[in-house]
Design an enzyme around this catalytic site. Structure first.
Site, short mmCIF file in Angstrom:
data_model
loop_
_atom_site.label_atom_id
_atom_site.label_comp_id
_atom_site.label_asym_id
_atom_site.label_seq_id
_atom_site.Cartn_x
_atom_site.Cartn_y
_atom_site.Cartn_z
N ASP A 152 21.50 78.56 57.90
CA ASP A 152 22.72 79.22 57.44
C ASP A 152 23.62 79.43 58.65
OD1 ASP A 152 23.18 81.14 54.63
OD2 ASP A 152 24.61 81.26 56.30
N VAL A 193 20.51 80.97 45.62
CA VAL A 193 19.81 79.75 45.21
C VAL A 193 18.97 79.19 46.35
CG1 VAL A 193 20.17 77.37 44.45
CG2 VAL A 193 21.57 79.20 43.51
N GLY A 232 28.86 88.26 32.65
CA GLY A 232 29.48 88.31 33.97
C GLY A 232 28.59 87.54 34.92
N CYS A 264 27.50 82.91 37.75
CA CYS A 264 27.37 81.57 37.17
C CYS A 264 28.17 81.36 35.89
CB CYS A 264 25.90 81.27 36.90
SG CYS A 264 24.98 81.01 38.41
C1 UDX Z 1 22.64 82.37 34.43
C2 UDX Z 1 21.72 81.35 33.72
O1 UDX Z 1 20.87 82.03 32.80
C3 UDX Z 1 20.90 80.58 34.74
O2 UDX Z 1 20.13 79.61 34.08
C4 UDX Z 1 21.87 79.92 35.70
O3 UDX Z 1 21.22 79.17 36.66
C5 UDX Z 1 22.74 80.97 36.37
O4 UDX Z 1 23.44 81.69 35.36
P1 UDX Z 1 22.41 84.79 35.50
O5 UDX Z 1 23.84 84.65 35.90
O6 UDX Z 1 21.44 85.34 36.49
O7 UDX Z 1 21.82 83.35 35.06
O8 UDX Z 1 22.39 85.73 34.23
P2 UDX Z 1 21.83 85.70 32.72
O9 UDX Z 1 20.55 86.43 32.65
O10 UDX Z 1 21.86 84.33 32.16
O11 UDX Z 1 22.95 86.59 32.01
C6 UDX Z 1 24.31 86.21 32.08
C7 UDX Z 1 25.23 87.27 31.51
O12 UDX Z 1 25.21 87.27 30.11
C8 UDX Z 1 24.93 88.71 31.92
O13 UDX Z 1 26.16 89.34 32.22
C9 UDX Z 1 24.29 89.33 30.70
O14 UDX Z 1 24.52 90.72 30.62
C10 UDX Z 1 25.04 88.59 29.59
N1 UDX Z 1 24.30 88.48 28.35
C11 UDX Z 1 23.12 87.77 28.31
C12 UDX Z 1 24.80 89.04 27.19
O15 UDX Z 1 25.88 89.66 27.20
N2 UDX Z 1 24.13 88.87 26.02
C13 UDX Z 1 22.97 88.18 25.95
O16 UDX Z 1 22.42 88.06 24.85
C14 UDX Z 1 22.44 87.63 27.13
#
Ligand code: UDX
Length: 442
Positions: free
Chosen positions: A31, A12, A262, A265
Site C-alpha cells: 500500500d 477487499v 448504503g 458497493c
Molecule cells: C455488498 C454485497 O452484498 C457484496 O456481495 C459486495 O461484494 C459488496 O456489496 P455490503 O456493501 O457489505 O456488500 O452490504 P450488504 O450486506 O450487501 O448490504 C447492503 C445494503 O443494503 C445495506 O445498507 C443494508 O442495510 C441494505 N439492505 C440489505 C436492506 O436495506 N435490506 C435488505 O434486505 C438487505
C-alpha cells in the site's frame, strides 16, 4: 504454495490477502499509505471487521503474510498480482479508475517475466483490456508475457472473512489455460467445500459483479416500493416479504424494507452500471428506478418523523446507529448522513450513538452530541430513531428510555419492533410499510 502480491490494503485487499495467506499461500500486501502499513505491521487493522485482527496476526506470526510500501519488493517473486485498490464513484457517477491505471503503469515498468495480473477491485466492463494496454505500453522490456484475469469479490462488510472462506461461488475470468490454472490453484482449498468455480471470459466476469450487486439493489428497492404501497392500501410488508421469500424462485434474503441500501458497493455499482450501459448504447432502466426509490427513503423517514413529533423544527432527536448497516464502522453513503442533514436543516439538536462508526461520523459531522450508550443518546430526546439495526438495539429497555426522553415518539427505520410493544411503554410508533403499525400523529 503460490506467491501472491496484493496491491491495496483496503477492505477487499486486506481481507483477500489475509484469507489467501490462511489458505497457505505466501502473500505480500502493498500500500502507498506508509502509516497504514506501519500499523498493519504492529497488527493494527485500519477498519472494523470482526475476526480480521486475529486472522492477520495468525498469518503474520506463521510467516505467510507480509506488508510493505514497496510494490517492487512485493512484486519481485510473485507469480500473481491482485489489484485491489479503490475505484471510487466520480462526480458523474461512473467508476474513477485513476488508481487502477496508476498501478498498471507501475506493473508495466516492473514486469520482467510472466505473471498473471488480476483485477479484484470492481471495475467497469472493458477495464481489463484497457489495463493490459497500459501495462504493455509501460513495459521496460517490450514483449514480456503476462495474462490478465478478472476475479471479482462478493464480500459483505461485517462477514467478509466467512464470505471469503465459504463463498457461494468463485468467478474467474481468464483467457489462457495457464492463468486459469494459477487462479484455480489459489482457490484449491475451497474445492473441499464443493464451491462452484465459474470460469468465464474476462468481460463476463467483470459484468457478473455489477449484475449481482445491481440485482441486490433492485431487490431492496422493490421491497421498499412495495412497503410504500402497503402503507397506502392497508397491508403489511413484513408478511408480504416473508411470504414472497418462501417462494424458492424469489428467496427470503434482501427483502427487508426500511431505509434502503448504503455502503461502499451497492450505491457505487448501481451508478456505475448505468454509465456502463449508457456508454455501450444501452439502458439500465430498472437499476435507475432502484436508485431513485432508494434516494427517496431518508426523505420518507423525515416525513414520518415530522408526523410523529407534530413538527421537527428545533426538536431534540436521538439517532441509534450511524453505520450503513450493523457490524461495520463504514458510513459511506449511509442513510444516516441524509437524515442528519435533514434534521440539521430543521434546527434539530441531534444526539447520536453507534457501537463502531461514531469516530468516522465525527469527521463529517463534528457538531452532533456523541453519546456512549443508546440510553445516553435518548436523554431529553423528543424523538428516538432506530437507524441501524445493531443487535444491541434489538432489545432496548423502553422503560429506561422513557425515563430519560423528553417526548414519547419512536421511529423504527428497520422494522425491528412493533406498535403494541412501543405503545405499551407510552411511545407513539412508526416504521416502514406496515399499515396498522403507525400510531396516530402527534
Ligand atoms: C455488498 C454485497 O452484498 C457484496 O456481495 C459486495 O461484494 C459488496 O456489496 P455490503 O456493501 O457489505 O456488500 O452490504 P450488504 O450486506 O450487501 O448490504 C447492503 C445494503 O443494503 C445495506 O445498507 C443494508 O442495510 C441494505 N439492505 C440489505 C436492506 O436495506 N435490506 C435488505 O434486505 C438487505
Amino acid at each position: 504454495m503460490i506467491r501472491i502480491c496484493m496491491v491495496g490494503t483496503g477492505y477487499v485487499g486486506l481481507v483477500s490477502g489475509a484469507c489467501m495467506a490462511d489458505f497457505g499461500h505466501h502473500v505480500t500486501c502493498v500500500d502507498i499509505n506508509a502509516e497504514r502499513i506501519r500499523g498493519l505491521e504492529r497488527g493494527e487493522i485500519p477498519f472494523y471487521e470482526p475476526g480480521l485482527d486475529r486472522l492477520v496476526l495468525k498469518n503474520v506470526q506463521e510467516g505467510r503474510l507480509f506488508f510493505t510500501t514497496s510494490l517492487a519488493e512485493a512484486f519481485k517473486d510473485a507469480s500473481v498480482v491482485f489489484i485491489a485498490v479503490q475505484t471510487p464513484m466520480s462526480g458523474s457517477g461512473e467508476a474513477d479508475l485513476q488508481y487502477v491505471m496508476k498501478v498498471g503503469e507501475q506493473i508495466g515498468a516492473l514486469l520482467d517475466g510472466y505473471k498473471v495480473i488480476v483485477t479484484k477491485s470492481t471495475v467497469p466492463v472493458g477495464t481489463n483490456r484497457r489495463l493490459a494496454e497500459v501495462i504493455s505500453t509501460h513495459l521496460k522490456t517490450p514483449g514480456t508475457p503476462f495474462d490478465m484475469a478478472s476475479n471479482p469479490e462478493f464480500l459483505r462488510e461485517g462477514s467478509s472473512i466467512d464470505d471469503f472462506m465459504r463463498p457461494d461461488r468463485v468467478v474467474i475470468g481468464t483467457e489462457t489455460e495457464r492463468s486459469e490454472k494459477l487462479l484455480r490453484d489459489i482457490y484449491r482449498p475451497l474445492f473441499l467445500l464443493d464451491t462452484p468455480i465459474v470460469k468465464t471470459g474476462i468481460e463476463t466476469a467483470e459484468l457478473i459483479k455489477y449484475a449481482s450487486n445491481s440485482f441486490l439493489a433492485v431487490k431492496i428497492s422493490f421491497i421498499n416500493e412495495i412497503a410504500r404501497l402497503a402503507e397506502r392500501v392497508g397491508a403489511d410488508v413484513f408478511d408480504v416479504a416473508k411470504s414472497m421469500g418462501l417462494d424458492k424462485r424469489i428467496g427470503p434474503k434482501f427483502l427487508h424494507a426500511g431505509l434502503g441500501f448504503g455502503g461502499s458497493c451497492l450505491p457505487k455499482d448501481t451508478n456505475a452500471i448505468v454509465h456502463i450501459a449508457q456508454e455501450a448504447g444501452s439502458d439500465m432502466s430498472i437499476v435507475r428506478a432502484a436508485i431513485g426509490v432508494n434516494a427517496d427513503l431518508p426523505g420518507r423517514a423525515l416525513a414520518k418523523a415530522e408526523s410523529l413529533t407534530g413538527g421537527l423544527q428545533g426538536r431534540t432527536v436521538a439517532l441509534l446507529g450511524l453505520a450503513f448497516k450493523p457490524n461495520t464502522d463504514d458510513i459511506r453513503s449511509a442513510p444516516s448522513l441524509d437524515l442528519v442533514a435533514g434534521l440539521k436543516t430543521r434546527g434539530c439538536t441531534v444526539r447520536v450513538h453507534d457501537p463502531a462508526a461514531a469516530e468516522n461520523f465525527k469527521l463529517v459531522h463534528p457538531d452532533l452530541v456523541y453519546c456512549r450508550s443508546p440510553y445516553e443518546a435518548c436523554e431529553g430526546a423528543d424523538l428516538v430513531v432506530l437507524v441501524t439495526e445493531w443487535n444491541q438495539y434489538r432489545q432496548l429497555d423502553f422503560a429506561a428510555i422513557a425515563a430519560k426522553a423528553a417526548g414519547r415518539a419512536f421511529l423504527d427505520c428497520r422494522n425491528v419492533y412493533n406498535r403494541p410493544h412501543l405503545e405499551a411503554h407510552g411511545f407513539r410508533y412508526d416504521c416502514f410499510g406496515r399499515a396498522g403499525q403507525t400510531s396516530a400523529p402527534a
